[in-house]
Motif scaffolding. Structure first.
Motif, PDB file in Angstrom:
ATOM      1  N   ASP A  53     -24.975  -0.663 -11.283  1.00  0.00           N
ATOM      2  CA  ASP A  53     -24.476   0.646 -11.525  1.00  0.00           C
ATOM      3  C   ASP A  53     -22.951   0.624 -10.958  1.00  0.00           C
ATOM      4  O   ASP A  53     -21.904   0.977 -11.317  1.00  0.00           O
ATOM      5  CB  ASP A  53     -25.158   1.814 -10.798  1.00  0.00           C
ATOM      6  CG  ASP A  53     -26.405   2.152 -11.654  1.00  0.00           C
ATOM      7  OD1 ASP A  53     -26.517   1.880 -12.755  1.00  0.00           O
ATOM      8  OD2 ASP A  53     -27.296   3.033 -11.202  1.00  0.00           O
ATOM      9  N   TYR A  57     -19.519   0.914 -13.015  1.00  0.00           N
ATOM     10  CA  TYR A  57     -18.642   2.202 -12.680  1.00  0.00           C
ATOM     11  C   TYR A  57     -17.296   1.604 -12.299  1.00  0.00           C
ATOM     12  O   TYR A  57     -16.380   2.279 -12.699  1.00  0.00           O
ATOM     13  CB  TYR A  57     -19.123   3.060 -11.490  1.00  0.00           C
ATOM     14  CG  TYR A  57     -18.365   4.241 -10.996  1.00  0.00           C
ATOM     15  CD1 TYR A  57     -18.569   5.255 -11.579  1.00  0.00           C
ATOM     16  CD2 TYR A  57     -17.406   4.158 -10.123  1.00  0.00           C
ATOM     17  CE1 TYR A  57     -18.001   6.650 -11.355  1.00  0.00           C
ATOM     18  CE2 TYR A  57     -16.530   5.255  -9.950  1.00  0.00           C
ATOM     19  CZ  TYR A  57     -16.886   6.484 -10.455  1.00  0.00           C
ATOM     20  OH  TYR A  57     -16.222   7.835 -10.103  1.00  0.00           O
ATOM     21  N   THR A 188     -17.576   3.452  -5.072  1.00  0.00           N
ATOM     22  CA  THR A 188     -18.937   3.598  -5.343  1.00  0.00           C
ATOM     23  C   THR A 188     -19.746   3.572  -3.766  1.00  0.00           C
ATOM     24  O   THR A 188     -19.261   2.735  -2.926  1.00  0.00           O
ATOM     25  CB  THR A 188     -19.453   2.512  -6.252  1.00  0.00           C
ATOM     26  OG1 THR A 188     -19.435   1.214  -5.529  1.00  0.00           O
ATOM     27  CG2 THR A 188     -19.041   2.830  -7.443  1.00  0.00           C
ATOM     28  N   SER A 191     -26.087   6.616  -1.113  1.00  0.00           N
ATOM     29  CA  SER A 191     -26.354   7.882  -0.986  1.00  0.00           C
ATOM     30  C   SER A 191     -27.735   8.198  -1.042  1.00  0.00           C
ATOM     31  O   SER A 191     -28.578   7.712  -1.845  1.00  0.00           O
ATOM     32  CB  SER A 191     -25.508   8.729  -1.960  1.00  0.00           C
ATOM     33  OG  SER A 191     -25.754  10.136  -1.849  1.00  0.00           O
ATOM     34  N   GLY A 193     -28.363  10.997  -1.913  1.00  0.00           N
ATOM     35  CA  GLY A 193     -28.166  12.622  -2.484  1.00  0.00           C
ATOM     36  C   GLY A 193     -28.231  13.632  -1.348  1.00  0.00           C
ATOM     37  O   GLY A 193     -27.605  13.699  -0.335  1.00  0.00           O
ATOM     38  N   ASN A 217     -23.807  11.711   1.316  1.00  0.00           N
ATOM     39  CA  ASN A 217     -23.877  12.219   0.111  1.00  0.00           C
ATOM     40  C   ASN A 217     -22.593  12.672  -0.463  1.00  0.00           C
ATOM     41  O   ASN A 217     -21.547  12.378   0.160  1.00  0.00           O
ATOM     42  CB  ASN A 217     -25.056  13.639   0.165  1.00  0.00           C
ATOM     43  CG  ASN A 217     -24.257  14.478   1.284  1.00  0.00           C
ATOM     44  OD1 ASN A 217     -22.984  14.734   1.209  1.00  0.00           O
ATOM     45  ND2 ASN A 217     -25.365  15.213   1.859  1.00  0.00           N
ATOM     46  N   ARG A 218     -22.512  13.397  -1.651  1.00  0.00           N
ATOM     47  CA  ARG A 218     -21.231  13.402  -2.529  1.00  0.00           C
ATOM     48  C   ARG A 218     -20.387  14.396  -1.406  1.00  0.00           C
ATOM     49  O   ARG A 218     -19.145  14.243  -1.435  1.00  0.00           O
ATOM     50  CB  ARG A 218     -21.511  14.110  -3.622  1.00  0.00           C
ATOM     51  CG  ARG A 218     -20.207  14.324  -4.542  1.00  0.00           C
ATOM     52  CD  ARG A 218     -20.482  14.884  -5.980  1.00  0.00           C
ATOM     53  NE  ARG A 218     -21.093  13.684  -6.688  1.00  0.00           N
ATOM     54  CZ  ARG A 218     -20.479  12.730  -7.080  1.00  0.00           C
ATOM     55  NH1 ARG A 218     -18.973  12.717  -7.096  1.00  0.00           N
ATOM     56  NH2 ARG A 218     -21.093  11.663  -7.745  1.00  0.00           N
ATOM     57  N   ALA A 241     -23.250   9.928 -10.800  1.00  0.00           N
ATOM     58  CA  ALA A 241     -24.146   9.792 -10.025  1.00  0.00           C
ATOM     59  C   ALA A 241     -24.759   8.347 -10.564  1.00  0.00           C
ATOM     60  O   ALA A 241     -25.012   8.068 -11.817  1.00  0.00           O
ATOM     61  CB  ALA A 241     -25.568  10.645 -10.319  1.00  0.00           C
ATOM     62  N   ARG A 243     -27.936   5.113  -9.477  1.00  0.00           N
ATOM     63  CA  ARG A 243     -29.135   4.956  -8.853  1.00  0.00           C
ATOM     64  C   ARG A 243     -28.588   4.381  -7.628  1.00  0.00           C
ATOM     65  O   ARG A 243     -28.015   3.592  -6.931  1.00  0.00           O
ATOM     66  CB  ARG A 243     -29.841   3.625  -9.636  1.00  0.00           C
ATOM     67  CG  ARG A 243     -30.415   3.819 -10.889  1.00  0.00           C
ATOM     68  CD  ARG A 243     -31.049   2.931 -11.795  1.00  0.00           C
ATOM     69  NE  ARG A 243     -29.997   1.877 -12.258  1.00  0.00           N
ATOM     70  CZ  ARG A 243     -29.936   1.177 -13.111  1.00  0.00           C
ATOM     71  NH1 ARG A 243     -31.257   0.386 -13.284  1.00  0.00           N
ATOM     72  NH2 ARG A 243     -28.868   0.279 -13.394  1.00  0.00           N
ATOM     73  N   ILE A 246     -23.522   7.295  -5.632  1.00  0.00           N
ATOM     74  CA  ILE A 246     -22.494   7.861  -6.187  1.00  0.00           C
ATOM     75  C   ILE A 246     -21.430   7.200  -6.235  1.00  0.00           C
ATOM     76  O   ILE A 246     -21.021   6.207  -5.831  1.00  0.00           O
ATOM     77  CB  ILE A 246     -22.253   9.279  -5.260  1.00  0.00           C
ATOM     78  CG1 ILE A 246     -21.914   8.821  -3.953  1.00  0.00           C
ATOM     79  CG2 ILE A 246     -23.388  10.360  -5.487  1.00  0.00           C
ATOM     80  CD1 ILE A 246     -21.589   9.925  -3.144  1.00  0.00           C
TER      81      ILE A 246
END
Length: 262
Positions: A53, A57, A188, A191, A193, A217-218, A241, A243, A246
């Motif tokens: 990911d 990204y 990137t 996280s 979440g 987290n974000r 988002a 995996r 973030i």
């Protein structure tokens, strides 16, 4: 012996870039990296999804930067050949794009230098990624890049290895203060979440593997990124988002123009 290993390199310490290379199926890694990676995969078998990911990204972010008219880039923590993505998108023969790779691991530096040494538009800078001095050093990346034009910055899978919020926030502010308005930053980051239990699990798995991280987290990451402004998502943009993590894209806005007095 791997031909990318400098004679004075520490062969007893694992490197996160080489671990990610191994996780992604690459061959630019050492036994110590593979052992650390296997410890991580035992505790966190879904980790390869984050690596995939993160690269995806980064590719999307560079494309977004190119679409915004940016043609010079700094890849902070560029890593191994399989991890580096900037030159694959930005440095085609007819392009004027310029790319500065900032990296500390000797094996990563050697491999990057071997790949770009004949291209005057690309250079590798063996610098401490979070040391503020490289941002303002006129003999560093600004020998290659124009400081008065927007630059695209990538921090893919690197910020979470800085455990101190203060150090990370200071580094991002130093970069913000140096680059021109219109510059863009893509990060990137691992996280949990909004789940503190998930964040703790991520941190414990990496600590057990021998390379601790700070899961954010974000909301926490956005606070550290200020004064950068989150960039609006482009049509068909890759979601933020990932995996286990973030993605964040931000921009340095131009200062408001003062209106003429009537």
């Amino acid at each position: 012996m791997n031909r990318w290993i400098p004679a004075d390199m520490d062969l007893e310490s694992a490197c996160t870039a080489r671990i990610d290379d191994y996780v992604a199926g690459g061959t630019s890694n050492l036994a110590v990296d593979r052992a650390a990676a296997e410890r991580l995969l035992t505790a966190l078998p879904e980790y390869p999804g984050f690596v995939v990911d993160s690269r995806r990204y980064a590719l999307w972010a560079v494309d977004a930067m190119l679409s915004a008219g940016i043609d010079q880039f700094i890849d902070i923590g560029a890593g191994i050949d399989a991890v580096g993505v900037v030159d694959k998108l930005a440095s085609w023969p007819e392009s004027a794009a310029r790319i500065a790779y900032v990296e500390t691991d000797p094996m990563c530096v050697a491999q990057l230098e071997s790949r770009v040494h004949k291209d005057e538009r690309v250079a590798v800078f063996p610098i401490d990624l979070f040391a503020p001095s490289w941002v303002t050093d006129p003999e560093g990346v600004w020998r290659l890049l124009a400081a008065d034009r927007p630059v695209g910055l990538l921090m893919a899978s690197i910020a979470h290895y800085e455990l101190s919020d203060d150090v990370l926030a200071s580094a991002l502010t130093d970069i913000y203060d140096k680059v021109a308005a219109g510059s863009m930053l893509a990060i990137t980051h691992l996280s949990g979440g909004q789940d503190p239990i998930a964040a703790t699990r991520l941190e414990q798995a990496h600590t057990q593997a021998g390379f601790p991280v700070r899961a954010r987290n974000r909301k926490e990451l956005a606070a550290l990124v200020r004064p950068w402004t989150p960039a609006p998502w482009a049509p068909n943009a890759l979601p933020g988002a990932l995996r286990l993590g973030i993605g964040l894209l931000a921009r340095k806005a131009a200062p408001p123009s003062s209106s003429a007095s009537s």
